[in-house]
Motif scaffolding. Structure first.
Motif, PDB file in Angstrom:
ATOM      1  N   GLU A  75       0.832  -1.207   0.000  1.00 57.09           N
ATOM      2  CA  GLU A  75       0.000   0.000   0.000  1.00 57.09           C
ATOM      3  C   GLU A  75       0.867   1.258   0.000  1.00 57.09           C
ATOM      4  O   GLU A  75       0.572   2.232  -0.705  1.00 57.09           O
ATOM      5  CB  GLU A  75      -0.925  -0.019   1.219  1.00 57.09           C
ATOM      6  CG  GLU A  75      -1.999  -1.109   1.148  1.00 57.09           C
ATOM      7  CD  GLU A  75      -2.774  -1.237   2.444  1.00 57.09           C
ATOM      8  OE1 GLU A  75      -2.390  -0.561   3.445  1.00 57.09           O
ATOM      9  OE2 GLU A  75      -3.751  -2.020   2.495  1.00 57.09           O
ATOM     10  N   GLU A  76       1.938   1.220   0.798  1.00 59.20           N
ATOM     11  CA  GLU A  76       2.849   2.367   0.847  1.00 59.20           C
ATOM     12  C   GLU A  76       3.533   2.590  -0.502  1.00 59.20           C
ATOM     13  O   GLU A  76       3.684   3.728  -0.965  1.00 59.20           O
ATOM     14  CB  GLU A  76       3.912   2.150   1.925  1.00 59.20           C
ATOM     15  CG  GLU A  76       3.440   2.420   3.345  1.00 59.20           C
ATOM     16  CD  GLU A  76       3.141   3.888   3.575  1.00 59.20           C
ATOM     17  OE1 GLU A  76       3.877   4.744   3.040  1.00 59.20           O
ATOM     18  OE2 GLU A  76       2.160   4.190   4.271  1.00 59.20           O
ATOM     19  N   GLU A  77       3.944   1.489  -1.140  1.00 55.69           N
ATOM     20  CA  GLU A  77       4.610   1.618  -2.433  1.00 55.69           C
ATOM     21  C   GLU A  77       3.661   2.198  -3.488  1.00 55.69           C
ATOM     22  O   GLU A  77       4.049   3.021  -4.315  1.00 55.69           O
ATOM     23  CB  GLU A  77       5.155   0.267  -2.910  1.00 55.69           C
ATOM     24  CG  GLU A  77       5.904   0.366  -4.226  1.00 55.69           C
ATOM     25  CD  GLU A  77       6.499  -0.951  -4.677  1.00 55.69           C
ATOM     26  OE1 GLU A  77       7.022  -0.996  -5.814  1.00 55.69           O
ATOM     27  OE2 GLU A  77       6.446  -1.940  -3.910  1.00 55.69           O
ATOM     28  N   LYS A  78       2.414   1.753  -3.435  1.00 53.80           N
ATOM     29  CA  LYS A  78       1.428   2.276  -4.384  1.00 53.80           C
ATOM     30  C   LYS A  78       1.243   3.779  -4.193  1.00 53.80           C
ATOM     31  O   LYS A  78       1.075   4.540  -5.155  1.00 53.80           O
ATOM     32  CB  LYS A  78       0.099   1.546  -4.208  1.00 53.80           C
ATOM     33  CG  LYS A  78      -0.949   1.899  -5.244  1.00 53.80           C
ATOM     34  CD  LYS A  78      -2.188   1.037  -5.072  1.00 53.80           C
ATOM     35  CE  LYS A  78      -3.233   1.371  -6.139  1.00 53.80           C
ATOM     36  NZ  LYS A  78      -4.462   0.530  -5.988  1.00 53.80           N
ATOM     37  N   ARG A  79       1.300   4.224  -2.925  1.00 51.92           N
ATOM     38  CA  ARG A  79       1.093   5.636  -2.626  1.00 51.92           C
ATOM     39  C   ARG A  79       2.343   6.462  -2.917  1.00 51.92           C
ATOM     40  O   ARG A  79       2.270   7.558  -3.479  1.00 51.92           O
ATOM     41  CB  ARG A  79       0.689   5.792  -1.150  1.00 51.92           C
ATOM     42  CG  ARG A  79       0.368   7.222  -0.733  1.00 51.92           C
ATOM     43  CD  ARG A  79      -0.446   7.225   0.559  1.00 51.92           C
ATOM     44  NE  ARG A  79       0.299   6.717   1.673  1.00 51.92           N
ATOM     45  CZ  ARG A  79       1.006   7.490   2.508  1.00 51.92           C
ATOM     46  NH1 ARG A  79       1.070   8.793   2.298  1.00 51.92           N
ATOM     47  NH2 ARG A  79       1.634   6.971   3.531  1.00 51.92           N
ATOM     48  N   ARG A  80       3.526   5.921  -2.560  1.00 51.64           N
ATOM     49  CA  ARG A  80       4.771   6.695  -2.653  1.00 51.64           C
ATOM     50  C   ARG A  80       5.532   6.433  -3.961  1.00 51.64           C
ATOM     51  O   ARG A  80       6.486   7.156  -4.255  1.00 51.64           O
ATOM     52  CB  ARG A  80       5.680   6.367  -1.466  1.00 51.64           C
ATOM     53  CG  ARG A  80       5.045   6.661  -0.111  1.00 51.64           C
ATOM     54  CD  ARG A  80       5.925   6.179   1.032  1.00 51.64           C
ATOM     55  NE  ARG A  80       5.272   6.319   2.329  1.00 51.64           N
ATOM     56  CZ  ARG A  80       5.343   7.410   3.088  1.00 51.64           C
ATOM     57  NH1 ARG A  80       6.037   8.445   2.659  1.00 51.64           N
ATOM     58  NH2 ARG A  80       4.712   7.459   4.250  1.00 51.64           N
ATOM     59  N   ARG A  81       5.159   5.358  -4.700  1.00 48.09           N
ATOM     60  CA  ARG A  81       5.826   4.988  -5.944  1.00 48.09           C
ATOM     61  C   ARG A  81       7.319   4.736  -5.724  1.00 48.09           C
ATOM     62  O   ARG A  81       8.153   5.053  -6.563  1.00 48.09           O
ATOM     63  CB  ARG A  81       5.625   6.077  -7.031  1.00 48.09           C
ATOM     64  CG  ARG A  81       4.196   6.492  -7.262  1.00 48.09           C
ATOM     65  CD  ARG A  81       3.344   5.361  -7.762  1.00 48.09           C
ATOM     66  NE  ARG A  81       3.779   4.871  -9.070  1.00 48.09           N
ATOM     67  CZ  ARG A  81       3.228   3.824  -9.699  1.00 48.09           C
ATOM     68  NH1 ARG A  81       2.245   3.135  -9.119  1.00 48.09           N
ATOM     69  NH2 ARG A  81       3.670   3.459 -10.880  1.00 48.09           N
ATOM     70  N   ALA A  86       8.936   2.629   0.909  1.00 47.48           N
ATOM     71  CA  ALA A  86       7.769   1.952   1.473  1.00 47.48           C
ATOM     72  C   ALA A  86       8.202   0.995   2.575  1.00 47.48           C
ATOM     73  O   ALA A  86       7.585   0.928   3.652  1.00 47.48           O
ATOM     74  CB  ALA A  86       7.008   1.207   0.380  1.00 47.48           C
TER      75      ALA A  86
END
Length: 482
Positions: A75-81, A86
Motif C-alpha cells: 500500500e505504501e509503495e502504491k502511494r509513494r511509488r 515503502a
C-alpha cells in the motif's frame, strides 16, 4: 483472483526447487533489506554514531515480515511509488526506536544492489552442489560402461568405435568446466558496500564529520558482516552491471553443455541404444500408446535455449547504463536474473533425474556395430594379409571390390552387410580366414577409451568433486513432480 485464473511462471509453479524459488521471493528480498539496514546501523554505532541499543534490538527482532507488513508495504509503495521507502516506513512502524536511524546515509541501491549480490552468491551456492551431483552420477555411469564398445559418430555418420563410458566423459568434461566457471563467478563476487548516491560516499563523510578513515571502516565493516571478501573499490550508484554478465555467462555456458547432453541423449534414444527414465504409468503419446518419448531430455534442451538467451539481457543492460546509473536496468533484472537461476536449477534437477536412470541396450548397440564393423575392419584385414606375405595394393583392390558389392546389397536391396561372408568365400583371403573373428572383435577397435575413462575419473573428476562430498553423501534421487 485464484492462482489458476492468472498467469504464473512455470519456473516457479511447475519446475524449480523450493529453495531456489524461496531465495528470489519477496519475503527473502525484503527480509534481506532489513538485514542490510540492521548491519548498517550496527557498523555506524560501532564507529561512534549515537544509535540506541533499543533501536538495534528492535531491528534484529523484526527481520522477518508477516503478511500484514507485506500488505502495508504494498500500500505504501502504491502511494509513494518507491519500493525502498515503502519498506523503510513499514520497518520503522514495527521497530519504532529505530525509525530515525533506518537507512541513515544510504541510497536505495545500498539495499537493492547489495541484496542482489547476496542473492547471486546464494544462488550459486545452491547450484554448485547440484552440478557436482550430476557430475558424480554421470561419472558412475561412465565407469560402469567404460569398456562397452559403441559406434562413434562424426557428422552423425558411423565412425570409429568408442565406448559408452568414453562418450559420457565428453559430457562430464564440459560440466567440470561449468563447475569451474560457476565457482569462479561465485568467489569473484564482491560487495557494493556503503557508497552513497553516486558512489562518492559523500553522505557518510558528512555523518562522520569529514573523517575519511571512519567512512572506509564503515564500508569494510558492513562488507565483513555479510562475509564478502572485499568491497568494490569504486561504484556509481549501482555496482557495475558487468558483474551480472560475469555471473550469467557461467550459466549460459552451462546451458550449452546441457543442450549438448540433452541432444546426444535424444539421438541415442532415436537409435534405441539408450533410454531415459520412464515411469511405470507414464504416457509417451496421447495417440501412439507404444511411444517412449525422451521428454526429459527435450525439456533440458528447451530450457537450455531459454537460459542461454538470458545472457543477452545482462550484456545489453550493462552496456546501456548512463553515467552513474539509469533505472532502465531495474525491470529487466527483476526478470532476467531470477529466471536465469530458476532455469539453471530446473535443468540440473532434470539432468540428475536422467543420469540416475539411463538405460543402456547392449544388444541394440551390438547390432549397430555389426552393421558397420565389416567396413571398419577392412584396414585390419589388409594389415593381416600383408603380415602374411600378401601384396598391399592387390589386397586393397580385392577388399575394395567386395566392399562395394556388400554396400550395394545394403543400400539397394535393404539386405544385411555380408562383406565378411564375401571375404570368407574369396580364396584370396584364405590365409587369414581363421583369424577373422579376432580381427572383428569390437573391443580391439576402441583404442584407449577404457583407460582414458579411468584416468579422467581419477585425475580430474575426483579432485573436482572433493569439496562437495557432504552434498554427494546427502543427495537423494531426483524425482520430477511433472
Amino acid at each position: 483472483m485464484s492462482s489458476f485464473e492468472t498467469w504464473q511462471s512455470p519456473l516457479s509453479s511447475r519446475y524449480a526447487s523450493k529453495e531456489m524459488s524461496s531465495l528470489f521471493s519477496n519475503a527473502t528480498r525484503f527480509g534481506t533489506w532489513r538485514e542490510l539496514w540492521l548491519n548498517l546501523a550496527i557498523a555506524e554505532k560501532e564507529l561512534g554514531l549515537s544509535i540506541p541499543d533499543e533501536a538495534i534490538e528492535q531491528m534484529r527482532a523484526n527481520l522477518k515480515l508477516d503478511e500484514r507488513q507485506m500488505k502495508l508495504a504494498a500500500e505504501e509503495e502504491k502511494r509513494r511509488r518507491h519500493d525502498v521507502m515503502a519498506h523503510v516506513h513499514v520497518f520503522g512502524e514495527v521497530a519504532p526506536a529505530a525509525a530515525p536511524f533506518i537507512h541513515l546515509g544510504a541510497t536505495s541501491c545500498y539495499v537493492t544492489d547489495n541484496a542482489d549480490l547476496i542473492f547471486l552468491r546464494k544462488a550459486l551456492d545452491i547450484l554448485l552442489p547440484k552440478l557436482a551431483v550430476v557430475i558424480e552420477r554421470l561419472a558412475v555411469f561412465a565407469e560402469k560402461y567404460r569398456a562397452l564398445p559403441t559406434l562413434g559418430f562424426t557428422h552423425m555418420q558411423p565412425a570409429q568405435l568408442t565406448t559408452v563410458g568414453k562418450r559420457a566423459t565428453l559430457w562430464i568434461q564440459e560440466l567440470l568446466w561449468d563447475l569451474r566457471n560457476m565457482q569462479r563467478a561465485r568467489n569473484d563476487l564482491g560487495f557494493r558496500g556503503v557508497k552513497g548516491t553516486t558512489g562518492t560516499q559523500a553522505s557518510f563523510l558528512q555523518l562522520f564529520d569529514g573523517d575519511h578513515d571512519k567512512v572506509e571502516q564503515l564500508d569494510d565493516r558492513v562488507t565483513s558482516l555479510f562475509d564478502f571478501p572485499y568491497a568494490m573499490p569504486v561504484t556509481g550508484q549501482t555496482y557495475s552491471r558487468k558483474i551480472d554478465i560475469d555471473v550469467l555467462s557461467s550459466l549460459a555456458s552451462f546451458s550449452a553443455t546441457a543442450l549438448k547432453i540433452g541432444t546426444d541423449i535424444r539421438l541415442l534414444c532415436h537409435l534405441k541404444e539408450i533410454e531415459e527414465p520412464f515411469e511405470k504409468d507414464q504416457i509417451g503419446s496421447s495417440a501412439m500408446a507404444y511411444k517412449r518419448n525422451p521428454m526429459r531430455s527435450e525439456r533440458v534442451c528447451a530450457l537450455a535455449r531459454w537460459l542461454g538467451n538470458t545472457l543477452n539481457n545482462a550484456r545489453e543492460t550493462a552496456g546501456g547504463q548512463w553515467m552513474e546509473r539509469t533505472l532502465d536496468d531495474s525491470a529487466n533484472r527483476r526478470l532476467s536474473i531470477p529466471e536465469a537461476f530458476l532455469t539453471a536449477d530446473v535443468i540440473l534437477t532434470v539432468l540428475q533425474n536422467i543420469s540416475e536412470g539411463l538405460v543402456v541396450y547392449p544388444a541394440i548397440i551390438k547390432r549397430h556395430i555389426n552393421a558397420e564393423l565389416p567396413f571398419m575392419a577392412t584396414e585390419n584385414i589388409i594389415m593381416a594379409m600383408v603380415r602374411d606375405g600378401g601384396d598391399r595394393q592387390k589386397c586393397h583392390e580385392h577388399i575394395r571390390v567386395l566392399s562395394h558389392q556388400a554396400a550395394r546389397v545394403v543400400k539397394e536391396e535393404g539386405g544385411e552387410n555380408d562383406l565378411i561372408d564375401r571375404v570368407r568365400k574369396d580364396p584370396y583371403f584364405a590365409p587369414i580366414v581363421p583369424r577373422l573373428d579376432e580381427l572383428l572383435e569390437p573391443s580391439s577397435f576402441v583404442g584407449r577409451a577404457p583407460e582414458q575413462v579411468d584416468k579422467f575419473l581419477l585425475k580430474w573428476v575426483q579432485p573436482a568433486l572433493a569439496p562437495y562430498q557432504d552434498a554427494l553423501k546427502s543427495s537423494l534421487r531426483a524425482e520430477l513432480s511433472v
